[in-house]
Design an enzyme around this catalytic site. Structure first.
Site, short mmCIF file in Angstrom:
data_model
loop_
_atom_site.label_atom_id
_atom_site.label_comp_id
_atom_site.label_asym_id
_atom_site.label_seq_id
_atom_site.Cartn_x
_atom_site.Cartn_y
_atom_site.Cartn_z
N TYR A 24 -1.25 -0.51 10.42
CA TYR A 24 -1.47 -0.93 9.03
C TYR A 24 -0.33 -0.45 8.14
O TYR A 24 0.23 -1.21 7.35
CB TYR A 24 -2.80 -0.39 8.53
CG TYR A 24 -3.09 -0.70 7.08
CD1 TYR A 24 -3.51 -1.96 6.70
CD2 TYR A 24 -2.94 0.28 6.10
CE1 TYR A 24 -3.78 -2.24 5.36
CE2 TYR A 24 -3.21 0.01 4.77
CZ TYR A 24 -3.63 -1.25 4.40
OH TYR A 24 -3.89 -1.53 3.09
N SER A 47 0.84 -1.18 0.00
CA SER A 47 0.00 0.00 0.00
C SER A 47 0.88 1.24 0.00
O SER A 47 1.98 1.23 0.58
CB SER A 47 -0.90 0.03 1.24
OG SER A 47 -1.57 1.28 1.37
#
Length: 261
Positions: free
Chosen positions: A154, A141
């Protein structure tokens, strides 16, 4: 076995990015092994892909945060010589700030996004090296670059995925194994809903088909880092060059002058 004839094992395959990868590889004529927790969705996807593309699709239900399920998928990757591409896609997003996280939610996030991904890559890499071919695709990501986004756990897991992919490339590329890290930004998938995040509150969201098609173009070009939402490719080159310049200025025999008393 060369990638063009390989069976593709995809984790997190029941929806979103994983299901779209399954569709795209099916269009290319690859047989598939689909891994996810949701057996009902996997079965529905399997039926459609078999009917539309006349390929072989096997369902392998597994919760990769559970050691016994993870072991089953690891064993399959180690022992099935037909599997020549691993799409390491299964992952969780983070809901809430760091102080709102529970020990269980942190553990689950770390287990799926880093430990399971690493162990699956480790399970298949020796066989790929032995055959001199194979591909490992790790879904990261752009949050890996952005601690400002307030998704600390995350983002840290996705920074791990990026670093791991770069390290694996250093170790495996000369032995015929291709490693790709795909770094999406916000993409329209169920990931957000499962994390309790309303995707409609985000200002810009990429459609999942566009994301995967771009990632596969990077795959075909054998890119190490593919960032579909990055419109100025040189930004990544500049960042990587700055990192290498920083490393060239590290001289470990002595502390830097500014730290000397």
């Amino acid at each position: 076995m060369k990638n063009e004839n390989a069976v593709v094992l995809i984790t997190g395959a029941s929806s979103g990015i994983g299901a779209t990868y399954a569709d795209r590889f099916a269009q290319r004529g690859h047989d598939l092994v689909l891994v996810a927790r949701d057996r009902t969705r996997l079965d529905a996807l399997t039926t459609r892909l078999r009917n539309e593309f006349n390929i072989a699709v096997e369902v392998l239900p597994a919760d990769l945060t559970q050691p016994s399920d993870l072991q089953v998928v690891e064993d399959r990757l180690r022992n099935d010589a037909r599997i020549g591409i691993l799409i390491n896609n299964a992952g969780l997003a983070q809901a809430g700030s760091f102080v709102q996280q529970t020990p269980d939610s942190i553990d689950q996030l770390l287990t799926l996004n880093t430990q399971a991904l690493t162990r699956l890559a480790a399970a298949v890499a020796p066989r790929f090296v032995q055959s001199g071919s194979g591909a490992i695709v790790n879904i990261g990501s752009v949050v890996a670059f952005a601690p400002e986004f307030g998704m600390s756990v995350y983002g840290a897991t996705k920074a791990f995925v990026l670093f791991l992919s770069q390290g694996l490339n250093q170790e495996l590329s000369s032995r015929g194994v291709y490693v790709q890290a795909v770094l999406p930004a916000a993409t329209r998938t169920d990931l957000w809903q499962r994390a309790g995040i309303d995707i409609n509150t985000l200002p810009e969201v990429m459609e999942v088909g566009e994301l995967v098609d771009a990632a596969l173009l990077g795959f075909d070009r054998r890119e190490l880092i593919t960032i579909p939402p990055l419109h100025v490719a040189e930004r990544w080159d500049t960042l990587d060059a700055a990192r290498q310049g920083l490393m060239s200025d590290i001289r470990q025999a002595q502390a830097a002058e500014r730290y000397r008393v």
